[in-house]
Write an enzyme that holds these catalytic residues in place. Sequence first.
Site, PDB file in Angstrom:
ATOM      1  N   CYS A 208     -65.136  24.357 -13.972  1.00 19.19           N
ATOM      2  CA  CYS A 208     -64.363  25.377 -14.672  1.00 19.19           C
ATOM      3  C   CYS A 208     -63.022  25.589 -13.970  1.00 19.19           C
ATOM      4  O   CYS A 208     -62.978  25.765 -12.745  1.00 19.19           O
ATOM      5  CB  CYS A 208     -65.145  26.687 -14.709  1.00 19.19           C
ATOM      6  SG  CYS A 208     -64.253  28.069 -15.443  1.00 19.19           S
ATOM      7  N   CYS A 211     -62.871  29.454 -12.484  1.00 21.47           N
ATOM      8  CA  CYS A 211     -63.564  29.914 -11.278  1.00 21.47           C
ATOM      9  C   CYS A 211     -64.025  28.783 -10.361  1.00 21.47           C
ATOM     10  O   CYS A 211     -64.466  29.048  -9.246  1.00 21.47           O
ATOM     11  CB  CYS A 211     -64.767  30.767 -11.671  1.00 21.47           C
ATOM     12  SG  CYS A 211     -66.107  29.819 -12.451  1.00 21.47           S
ATOM     13  N   CYS A 232     -68.557  32.471 -15.802  1.00 24.40           N
ATOM     14  CA  CYS A 232     -67.444  33.404 -15.629  1.00 24.40           C
ATOM     15  C   CYS A 232     -66.888  33.895 -16.966  1.00 24.40           C
ATOM     16  O   CYS A 232     -66.058  34.804 -17.004  1.00 24.40           O
ATOM     17  CB  CYS A 232     -66.331  32.773 -14.809  1.00 24.40           C
ATOM     18  SG  CYS A 232     -65.329  31.557 -15.706  1.00 24.40           S
ATOM     19  N   ASP A 356     -52.484   0.398  -9.873  1.00 22.32           N
ATOM     20  CA  ASP A 356     -53.827   0.711  -9.390  1.00 22.32           C
ATOM     21  C   ASP A 356     -54.831   0.500 -10.519  1.00 22.32           C
ATOM     22  O   ASP A 356     -54.810   1.198 -11.528  1.00 22.32           O
ATOM     23  CB  ASP A 356     -53.856   2.164  -8.920  1.00 22.32           C
ATOM     24  CG  ASP A 356     -55.189   2.578  -8.315  1.00 22.32           C
ATOM     25  OD1 ASP A 356     -56.165   1.807  -8.418  1.00 22.32           O
ATOM     26  OD2 ASP A 356     -55.252   3.689  -7.749  1.00 22.32           O
TER      27      ASP A 356
END
Length: 450
Positions: A208, A211, A232, A356
């Site tokens: 999340c 939070c 949350c 990469d």
Amino acid sequence: MRYFLTVLISKAASFALKLLGRKATTTPGRIALKLYPDILGRMAKSVSGEIVAVMGTNGKTTTNNLLADCFEADGKQIVANRVGANLLSGVTAAFLDKANIFGKIHADAACLEMDEAWAKHILKYVTPTKIIVNNLFRDQLDRYGEIDITMRYLKDAISLAPNAELICNADDPLVAATVRNFKNKTLFFGIKEPFRDYESKIKEGKFCYCCGKPLQYRFYHYSQLGDYACECGFKRPEITFNAQNIQVFPHVAFELEGFGTLKTKRRGMYNIYNILAAAACAAECGIPFDKIAASVLNYRPQIGRMEEFSIGGKPVYLILAKNPAGFNQSVSSVLEDPRTKDVVIAINDGAQDGRDVSWLWDVDFDSMVQNSSVLSYKTTGTRYADMGLRLKYAGIEEKKIQLFAEVKEAVNQALSGKGETLYVLVNYTALFSTQALLKELEAKSGGVEK
């Protein structure tokens, strides 16, 4: 006078490039910006109606072009960068292409695909009425870095357009987290209920962004897209434009709840979201649904977007796959086809691809191991050996893997194979040369491009 001369010189450069067989999608824009740095801002003021900025890691070109088709079906004159030239120079070139030799532009609307890192530079000159954000995935690690950087780019861009309506993918927690604190009017599209069994193994947004705790999912559609929530209080936003009664194979079709059925001649789970994004925006712009549906049905994809060829009677599909999420959906499209097939994978490491290529280890090639419909894998491109090694470590039988330094040789060998069809998966710098090869082979065999 300076504006007029800049337009004249830039259009002359475009004409010369096209005579030489080049696409002229960015160079005229670069020339114009050198001669008249504010030219895009001046030209953009000529658009009398909607200006839509299309953003998101995957599917920008398809979404942008489909939306442009919807506007044209509604009788609108549009500006659109249809071939994916989505930096400042490419957007400028799209406006120059629409202008006459005196620099006059008649446009009722504009559909502008924008690179996430360049959007904040483009929106200094262009004021969008609507912004589409389709998805966020890791892409070109040596250019973008991790996904947090891309999210910051998007926030910087959206902050320049406080009056734009946001049309966003509710199923992507990264998109929802990116736009959650903006005061812009925001509507969401998505898929409310599961329609197939899928267990996500590779997710960009496991945690999340409010939070930091792990997100909990009721179900996934693919990658991190699905119905998520956190303790949350952060959760999937309410969906306004919902896809239901979904069909993926042999072609994508679904019902846009409250409107009607959308059908396409194209395949791929990811196209559900591309169509949803374009249809939602078109509906918000007041385009009648029958014209949206007709545009979806008749849509012809740009190069490499499940592009179909017929070579010697064999169907051949060219698919651009340039990051883990896109590649995973390409793999799903291959496996959803029950016909026997050969697969060519061309991986380059040019500057436009990203040097990469470690992202190949995030692609779910393991899902192909038990699929008996794939008869052979032929790797090619500058990193053909790396790709071959990745397939070996996925558990694919070594006798099924062949390595080729040249794309032409790999494709010819695959065409002579026993598969009923052929899939050619490429990353960006391998795309145009591979398409040219397939077109040449198709013409020689007497086939007709689908």
